[in-house]
Design an enzyme around this catalytic site. Sequence first.
Site, PDB file in Angstrom:
ATOM      1  N   PHE A 152     -36.451 -35.033  14.667  1.00 17.33           N
ATOM      2  CA  PHE A 152     -35.397 -35.700  15.519  1.00 17.33           C
ATOM      3  C   PHE A 152     -35.419 -35.654  16.737  1.00 17.33           C
ATOM      4  O   PHE A 152     -34.299 -35.361  17.661  1.00 17.33           O
ATOM      5  CB  PHE A 152     -33.990 -35.548  14.758  1.00 17.33           C
ATOM      6  CG  PHE A 152     -33.740 -35.853  13.358  1.00 17.33           C
ATOM      7  CD1 PHE A 152     -33.511 -36.857  12.944  1.00 17.33           C
ATOM      8  CD2 PHE A 152     -33.907 -34.659  12.238  1.00 17.33           C
ATOM      9  CE1 PHE A 152     -33.686 -37.349  11.615  1.00 17.33           C
ATOM     10  CE2 PHE A 152     -33.922 -35.060  10.952  1.00 17.33           C
ATOM     11  CZ  PHE A 152     -33.632 -36.392  10.643  1.00 17.33           C
ATOM     12  N   LEU A 153     -36.493 -35.151  17.497  1.00 17.18           N
ATOM     13  CA  LEU A 153     -36.723 -34.817  18.905  1.00 17.18           C
ATOM     14  C   LEU A 153     -36.488 -35.860  19.792  1.00 17.18           C
ATOM     15  O   LEU A 153     -37.103 -36.761  19.620  1.00 17.18           O
ATOM     16  CB  LEU A 153     -37.829 -33.857  18.961  1.00 17.18           C
ATOM     17  CG  LEU A 153     -38.398 -32.950  18.060  1.00 17.18           C
ATOM     18  CD1 LEU A 153     -39.947 -32.428  18.543  1.00 17.18           C
ATOM     19  CD2 LEU A 153     -37.551 -31.703  17.910  1.00 17.18           C
ATOM     20  N   LYS A 207     -34.297 -40.208   8.178  1.00 15.57           N
ATOM     21  CA  LYS A 207     -34.933 -40.499   9.416  1.00 15.57           C
ATOM     22  C   LYS A 207     -34.654 -42.022  10.103  1.00 15.57           C
ATOM     23  O   LYS A 207     -34.250 -42.232  11.068  1.00 15.57           O
ATOM     24  CB  LYS A 207     -36.300 -40.077   9.539  1.00 15.57           C
ATOM     25  CG  LYS A 207     -37.037 -40.387  10.826  1.00 15.57           C
ATOM     26  CD  LYS A 207     -36.587 -39.586  12.005  1.00 15.57           C
ATOM     27  CE  LYS A 207     -37.081 -40.140  13.295  1.00 15.57           C
ATOM     28  NZ  LYS A 207     -37.897 -39.650  13.882  1.00 15.57           N
ATOM     29  N   GLY A 256     -26.114 -49.668  28.863  1.00 17.78           N
ATOM     30  CA  GLY A 256     -27.223 -49.947  30.071  1.00 17.78           C
ATOM     31  C   GLY A 256     -28.251 -51.124  29.515  1.00 17.78           C
ATOM     32  O   GLY A 256     -27.661 -51.897  28.901  1.00 17.78           O
ATOM     33  N   GLY A 260     -35.110 -48.492  24.449  1.00 15.30           N
ATOM     34  CA  GLY A 260     -36.602 -48.655  24.252  1.00 15.30           C
ATOM     35  C   GLY A 260     -37.150 -47.310  23.818  1.00 15.30           C
ATOM     36  O   GLY A 260     -36.540 -46.618  22.781  1.00 15.30           O
ATOM     37  N   CYS A 263     -39.579 -44.613  19.391  1.00 20.19           N
ATOM     38  CA  CYS A 263     -38.844 -44.808  18.005  1.00 20.19           C
ATOM     39  C   CYS A 263     -37.978 -45.962  17.724  1.00 20.19           C
ATOM     40  O   CYS A 263     -38.298 -46.653  16.647  1.00 20.19           O
ATOM     41  CB  CYS A 263     -38.097 -43.550  17.963  1.00 20.19           C
ATOM     42  SG  CYS A 263     -39.178 -42.192  17.899  1.00 20.19           S
ATOM     43  N   LYS A 324     -36.337 -44.291  29.668  1.00 27.12           N
ATOM     44  CA  LYS A 324     -35.111 -43.347  30.048  1.00 27.12           C
ATOM     45  C   LYS A 324     -35.427 -42.111  31.085  1.00 27.12           C
ATOM     46  O   LYS A 324     -36.656 -42.154  31.455  1.00 27.12           O
ATOM     47  CB  LYS A 324     -34.550 -42.706  28.734  1.00 27.12           C
ATOM     48  CG  LYS A 324     -35.353 -41.925  27.985  1.00 27.12           C
ATOM     49  CD  LYS A 324     -34.763 -41.027  27.089  1.00 27.12           C
ATOM     50  CE  LYS A 324     -35.558 -39.977  26.275  1.00 27.12           C
ATOM     51  NZ  LYS A 324     -34.950 -38.950  25.330  1.00 27.12           N
TER      52      LYS A 324
HETATM   53  C1  UDX Z   1     -34.993 -41.059  19.674  1.00 30.60           C
HETATM   54  C2  UDX Z   1     -34.034 -40.035  18.823  1.00 30.60           C
HETATM   55  O1  UDX Z   1     -32.975 -39.920  19.771  1.00 30.60           O
HETATM   56  C3  UDX Z   1     -34.737 -38.867  18.167  1.00 30.60           C
HETATM   57  O2  UDX Z   1     -33.886 -38.573  17.267  1.00 30.60           O
HETATM   58  C4  UDX Z   1     -35.962 -39.527  17.527  1.00 30.60           C
HETATM   59  O3  UDX Z   1     -36.558 -38.534  17.008  1.00 30.60           O
HETATM   60  C5  UDX Z   1     -36.775 -40.288  18.549  1.00 30.60           C
HETATM   61  O4  UDX Z   1     -36.265 -41.367  18.957  1.00 30.60           O
HETATM   62  P1  UDX Z   1     -36.014 -40.657  22.150  1.00 30.60           P
HETATM   63  O5  UDX Z   1     -36.772 -41.987  21.790  1.00 30.60           O
HETATM   64  O6  UDX Z   1     -36.616 -39.825  23.002  1.00 30.60           O
HETATM   65  O7  UDX Z   1     -35.329 -40.114  20.820  1.00 30.60           O
HETATM   66  O8  UDX Z   1     -34.846 -41.479  23.200  1.00 30.60           O
HETATM   67  P2  UDX Z   1     -33.098 -41.302  23.022  1.00 30.60           P
HETATM   68  O9  UDX Z   1     -32.520 -40.143  23.768  1.00 30.60           O
HETATM   69  O10 UDX Z   1     -32.457 -41.206  21.706  1.00 30.60           O
HETATM   70  O11 UDX Z   1     -32.929 -42.738  23.874  1.00 30.60           O
HETATM   71  C6  UDX Z   1     -33.482 -43.861  23.117  1.00 30.60           C
HETATM   72  C7  UDX Z   1     -33.225 -45.097  23.924  1.00 30.60           C
HETATM   73  O12 UDX Z   1     -31.676 -45.367  23.908  1.00 30.60           O
HETATM   74  C8  UDX Z   1     -33.429 -45.017  25.581  1.00 30.60           C
HETATM   75  O13 UDX Z   1     -33.813 -46.307  25.866  1.00 30.60           O
HETATM   76  C9  UDX Z   1     -32.176 -44.728  25.975  1.00 30.60           C
HETATM   77  O14 UDX Z   1     -31.901 -44.953  27.467  1.00 30.60           O
HETATM   78  C10 UDX Z   1     -31.085 -45.511  25.110  1.00 30.60           C
HETATM   79  N1  UDX Z   1     -29.636 -44.937  25.063  1.00 30.60           N
HETATM   80  C11 UDX Z   1     -29.250 -43.869  24.675  1.00 30.60           C
HETATM   81  C12 UDX Z   1     -28.751 -45.969  25.586  1.00 30.60           C
HETATM   82  O15 UDX Z   1     -29.041 -46.866  26.098  1.00 30.60           O
HETATM   83  N2  UDX Z   1     -27.305 -45.384  25.577  1.00 30.60           N
HETATM   84  C13 UDX Z   1     -27.182 -44.310  25.068  1.00 30.60           C
HETATM   85  O16 UDX Z   1     -25.768 -43.811  25.027  1.00 30.60           O
HETATM   86  C14 UDX Z   1     -28.234 -43.507  24.685  1.00 30.60           C
END
Ligand code: UDX
Length: 433
Positions: A152-153, A207, A256, A260, A263, A324
Amino acid sequence: MKLCMIGTGYVGLVSGVCFSDLGNQVICVDKDDKKINDLQNGIIPIYEPGLDELVKKNINNKRLNFSNNLKDSIKKSDIIFICVGTPTKRGGNNADLSQIYGVAKELSKSINKYKIIITKSTVPVMTGDGIEKILLKFNSKNKFAVISNPEFLREGEAIRDFIYPDRIVVGSNDKKSARILKNLYLPLITKGAKYINTSRRAAELIKYASNAFLATKITFINELANLCEKININIDDISIGMGLDQRIGSRFLRAGPAYGGSCFPKDTKAITSTADKFATNLSVIKSVIKSNKNRSTLLLKRVYKILNNKVRKKKISFLGVTFKANTDDMRDSSSLTMIPTLSKKGAIISYFDPTGYKKEFKKIKNVNYVKSISKCLDKTDLVIIHTEWNDFKSLDFNRFIKNKKIKVFDMRNLYSPHKMINKKIKYYSVGRG
Ligand code: UDX
């Protein structure tokens, strides 16, 4: 314990390095010779804060090794983590499991003693069943166990997420392998990490369900932001007001651009496709996918409006282009839709990203990478804050921008609208009237 991580992408590399830091003997395997060579010399193929120090430290103390010899590495290890990619299949929503099953076939011929084989990659429900079937062709049932232990990283926070996980999920169908896995995670459990043991299929689904739910939460707040813009309400107030309800929680409620990354887009598609296979309609997630797809178009329409529908020859500066902050990952970043569309409309685009030049925009007309924020903002008509890097959070726009009619479209709501108005900046943000 002796571990082998197959695949040195994000999941395999971060988990492998962190496991070695916990005192295990780890071999990270990849068929990409150059990658292995680089890693042996401490050159890291991904941008992840803190990872290079940890790699060097564990290479030096001889707990972390890299190899391109899969068979040999499997033979030397007790626990094998499959960490290869599961991208979306071309022209559909299904996950492409060819790499997973390819590894399973290799594994089946190299089991020389009892092995625990774990899927850490995100795999559709019942992939573990498929791996087991392949292994049974050459091995008896008591020679191995197949477990699901999803990661879940989050990119950019991966090391912290590994050491202080919200939970560790282990899906196993037998007691022996479950006991060994709990032992492996004991250093984290004794520090307070919650550990749950489920069936293998349940862990696989946890997951996907988690990622799909988080994607739903973001999409929900993004759609509410659209409403807030029409009725002059601040979406941030709504996020705080909702988030304080512990049943809802405040995280992943930041409005926002479209979500993207590697995952959410892939996993939301894969879970709906699995459900379709079992004649179950996950209509909520399907509409999340559709809404997220429309989000970039919607934000682009706002850009046109901000520019009074005169995009041709307008200079647009993008601050941040990755999906992000704190990552160099461009996968499914909304900038990949926005920048080419604006270029087609005749805009002249400069972008700055703390992680540097992006090859994705190489062939896009009038799109240039610049090496500093100040260069990016020089003589621009519109600044678009696309990612939430700390570097962009307290900029003095009046100092940077020569053009007196400064326009800033803050897609991450980093600034206070009042303060920006006081500075005579035409400021636009998301879901704030
Ligand atoms: C995600 C999951 O959080 C993680 O547990 C999994 O294992 C892999 O996928 P990650 O892809 O690194 O992690 O990014 P994350 O921080 O979850 O953000 C995903 C997307 O959501 C980004 O585009 C981010 O900008 C967006 N986001 C996140 C928002 O628009 N608003 C938020 O409040 C949180």
